[in-house]
Design a protein around this motif. Sequence first.
Motif, PDB file in Angstrom:
ATOM      1  N   LYS A  16      20.319 -38.453   4.681  1.00 46.29           N
ATOM      2  CA  LYS A  16      19.184 -39.041   5.661  1.00 46.29           C
ATOM      3  C   LYS A  16      18.766 -38.029   6.570  1.00 46.29           C
ATOM      4  O   LYS A  16      17.737 -37.864   6.742  1.00 46.29           O
ATOM      5  CB  LYS A  16      19.542 -40.215   6.289  1.00 46.29           C
ATOM      6  CG  LYS A  16      19.596 -41.561   5.187  1.00 46.29           C
ATOM      7  CD  LYS A  16      19.924 -42.906   6.006  1.00 46.29           C
ATOM      8  CE  LYS A  16      19.891 -44.027   5.014  1.00 46.29           C
ATOM      9  NZ  LYS A  16      20.289 -45.157   5.632  1.00 46.29           N
ATOM     10  N   LEU A  17      19.679 -37.603   7.226  1.00 42.79           N
ATOM     11  CA  LEU A  17      19.583 -36.454   8.183  1.00 42.79           C
ATOM     12  C   LEU A  17      18.881 -35.295   7.796  1.00 42.79           C
ATOM     13  O   LEU A  17      18.157 -34.661   8.184  1.00 42.79           O
ATOM     14  CB  LEU A  17      20.894 -36.004   8.997  1.00 42.79           C
ATOM     15  CG  LEU A  17      21.439 -37.165   9.767  1.00 42.79           C
ATOM     16  CD1 LEU A  17      22.794 -36.445  10.244  1.00 42.79           C
ATOM     17  CD2 LEU A  17      20.600 -37.312  11.016  1.00 42.79           C
ATOM     18  N   TYR A  18      19.282 -34.753   6.385  1.00 41.06           N
ATOM     19  CA  TYR A  18      18.765 -33.949   5.852  1.00 41.06           C
ATOM     20  C   TYR A  18      17.291 -34.149   5.348  1.00 41.06           C
ATOM     21  O   TYR A  18      16.229 -33.251   5.676  1.00 41.06           O
ATOM     22  CB  TYR A  18      19.462 -33.317   4.568  1.00 41.06           C
ATOM     23  CG  TYR A  18      18.816 -32.292   3.770  1.00 41.06           C
ATOM     24  CD1 TYR A  18      18.719 -30.803   4.290  1.00 41.06           C
ATOM     25  CD2 TYR A  18      18.022 -32.267   2.628  1.00 41.06           C
ATOM     26  CE1 TYR A  18      18.035 -29.679   3.589  1.00 41.06           C
ATOM     27  CE2 TYR A  18      17.415 -31.373   1.770  1.00 41.06           C
ATOM     28  CZ  TYR A  18      17.611 -30.058   2.354  1.00 41.06           C
ATOM     29  OH  TYR A  18      16.813 -29.380   1.812  1.00 41.06           O
ATOM     30  N   ALA A  19      16.744 -35.210   5.046  1.00 41.70           N
ATOM     31  CA  ALA A  19      15.651 -35.536   4.578  1.00 41.70           C
ATOM     32  C   ALA A  19      14.897 -35.551   5.607  1.00 41.70           C
ATOM     33  O   ALA A  19      13.621 -35.201   5.659  1.00 41.70           O
ATOM     34  CB  ALA A  19      15.738 -37.080   4.130  1.00 41.70           C
ATOM     35  N   ALA A  20      15.245 -36.129   6.795  1.00 39.08           N
ATOM     36  CA  ALA A  20      14.419 -36.061   8.410  1.00 39.08           C
ATOM     37  C   ALA A  20      14.395 -34.452   8.635  1.00 39.08           C
ATOM     38  O   ALA A  20      13.148 -34.425   9.133  1.00 39.08           O
ATOM     39  CB  ALA A  20      15.028 -36.879   9.319  1.00 39.08           C
ATOM     40  N   PHE A  21      15.134 -33.724   8.538  1.00 39.76           N
ATOM     41  CA  PHE A  21      14.941 -32.259   8.709  1.00 39.76           C
ATOM     42  C   PHE A  21      14.060 -31.685   8.117  1.00 39.76           C
ATOM     43  O   PHE A  21      13.095 -30.890   8.617  1.00 39.76           O
ATOM     44  CB  PHE A  21      16.384 -31.781   8.887  1.00 39.76           C
ATOM     45  CG  PHE A  21      16.396 -30.286   9.056  1.00 39.76           C
ATOM     46  CD1 PHE A  21      15.971 -29.620  10.646  1.00 39.76           C
ATOM     47  CD2 PHE A  21      16.564 -29.289   8.472  1.00 39.76           C
ATOM     48  CE1 PHE A  21      16.109 -28.391  10.711  1.00 39.76           C
ATOM     49  CE2 PHE A  21      16.374 -27.889   8.611  1.00 39.76           C
ATOM     50  CZ  PHE A  21      16.353 -27.465   9.847  1.00 39.76           C
ATOM     51  N   VAL A  22      14.074 -31.872   6.802  1.00 39.93           N
ATOM     52  CA  VAL A  22      13.335 -31.025   5.823  1.00 39.93           C
ATOM     53  C   VAL A  22      11.568 -31.785   5.973  1.00 39.93           C
ATOM     54  O   VAL A  22      10.789 -30.896   5.949  1.00 39.93           O
ATOM     55  CB  VAL A  22      13.514 -31.496   4.323  1.00 39.93           C
ATOM     56  CG1 VAL A  22      12.522 -31.005   3.460  1.00 39.93           C
ATOM     57  CG2 VAL A  22      14.851 -30.521   4.131  1.00 39.93           C
ATOM     58  N   THR A  23      11.474 -32.957   6.371  1.00 43.23           N
ATOM     59  CA  THR A  23      10.158 -33.567   6.690  1.00 43.23           C
ATOM     60  C   THR A  23       9.632 -32.958   7.868  1.00 43.23           C
ATOM     61  O   THR A  23       8.466 -32.397   7.835  1.00 43.23           O
ATOM     62  CB  THR A  23      10.380 -35.150   6.698  1.00 43.23           C
ATOM     63  OG1 THR A  23      10.818 -35.634   5.730  1.00 43.23           O
ATOM     64  CG2 THR A  23       8.934 -35.716   7.075  1.00 43.23           C
ATOM     65  N   LEU A  24      10.501 -32.621   8.935  1.00 43.49           N
ATOM     66  CA  LEU A  24       9.945 -32.373  10.050  1.00 43.49           C
ATOM     67  C   LEU A  24       9.417 -30.628   9.776  1.00 43.49           C
ATOM     68  O   LEU A  24       8.639 -30.090  10.237  1.00 43.49           O
ATOM     69  CB  LEU A  24      11.085 -32.281  11.055  1.00 43.49           C
ATOM     70  CG  LEU A  24      10.753 -31.454  12.611  1.00 43.49           C
ATOM     71  CD1 LEU A  24       9.731 -32.197  13.185  1.00 43.49           C
ATOM     72  CD2 LEU A  24      11.883 -31.517  13.455  1.00 43.49           C
ATOM     73  N   ILE A  25      10.413 -29.941   9.295  1.00 41.95           N
ATOM     74  CA  ILE A  25      10.148 -28.506   8.581  1.00 41.95           C
ATOM     75  C   ILE A  25       8.809 -28.275   8.101  1.00 41.95           C
ATOM     76  O   ILE A  25       8.012 -27.449   8.411  1.00 41.95           O
ATOM     77  CB  ILE A  25      11.419 -27.846   7.837  1.00 41.95           C
ATOM     78  CG1 ILE A  25      12.557 -27.851   8.729  1.00 41.95           C
ATOM     79  CG2 ILE A  25      11.038 -26.302   7.502  1.00 41.95           C
ATOM     80  CD1 ILE A  25      12.524 -26.897  10.173  1.00 41.95           C
ATOM     81  N   VAL A  26       8.708 -29.177   6.996  1.00 42.44           N
ATOM     82  CA  VAL A  26       7.262 -29.109   6.017  1.00 42.44           C
ATOM     83  C   VAL A  26       6.189 -29.390   6.967  1.00 42.44           C
ATOM     84  O   VAL A  26       5.072 -28.577   6.853  1.00 42.44           O
ATOM     85  CB  VAL A  26       7.428 -29.968   4.912  1.00 42.44           C
ATOM     86  CG1 VAL A  26       6.203 -29.997   4.026  1.00 42.44           C
ATOM     87  CG2 VAL A  26       8.604 -29.377   4.048  1.00 42.44           C
TER      88      VAL A  26
END
Length: 73
Positions: A16-26
């Motif tokens: 979940k933390l990775y998904a949130a981080f990737v969403t923020l980066i994109v």
Amino acid sequence: MFSTLSPLKAMVLVGKLYAAFVTLIVFIMFVCGVEASLQAAFRVVFGGALLLEGLLFLTANFFGKKFGPDIQY
């Protein structure tokens, strides 16, 4: 031994933390006007996932040997 965080819950939390981080980066890529094509977004997602998987594998391997039980098969 009593554990408050099971390995499965820890993996879900990291996911979940990775998904949130990737969403923020994109999102930042699109807002800043970087040539953010779908291919670039997938490159960020899968490159980060590969890096995270390797990091988790090495961490689990290290801590498993250091703190895990001495099981002889």
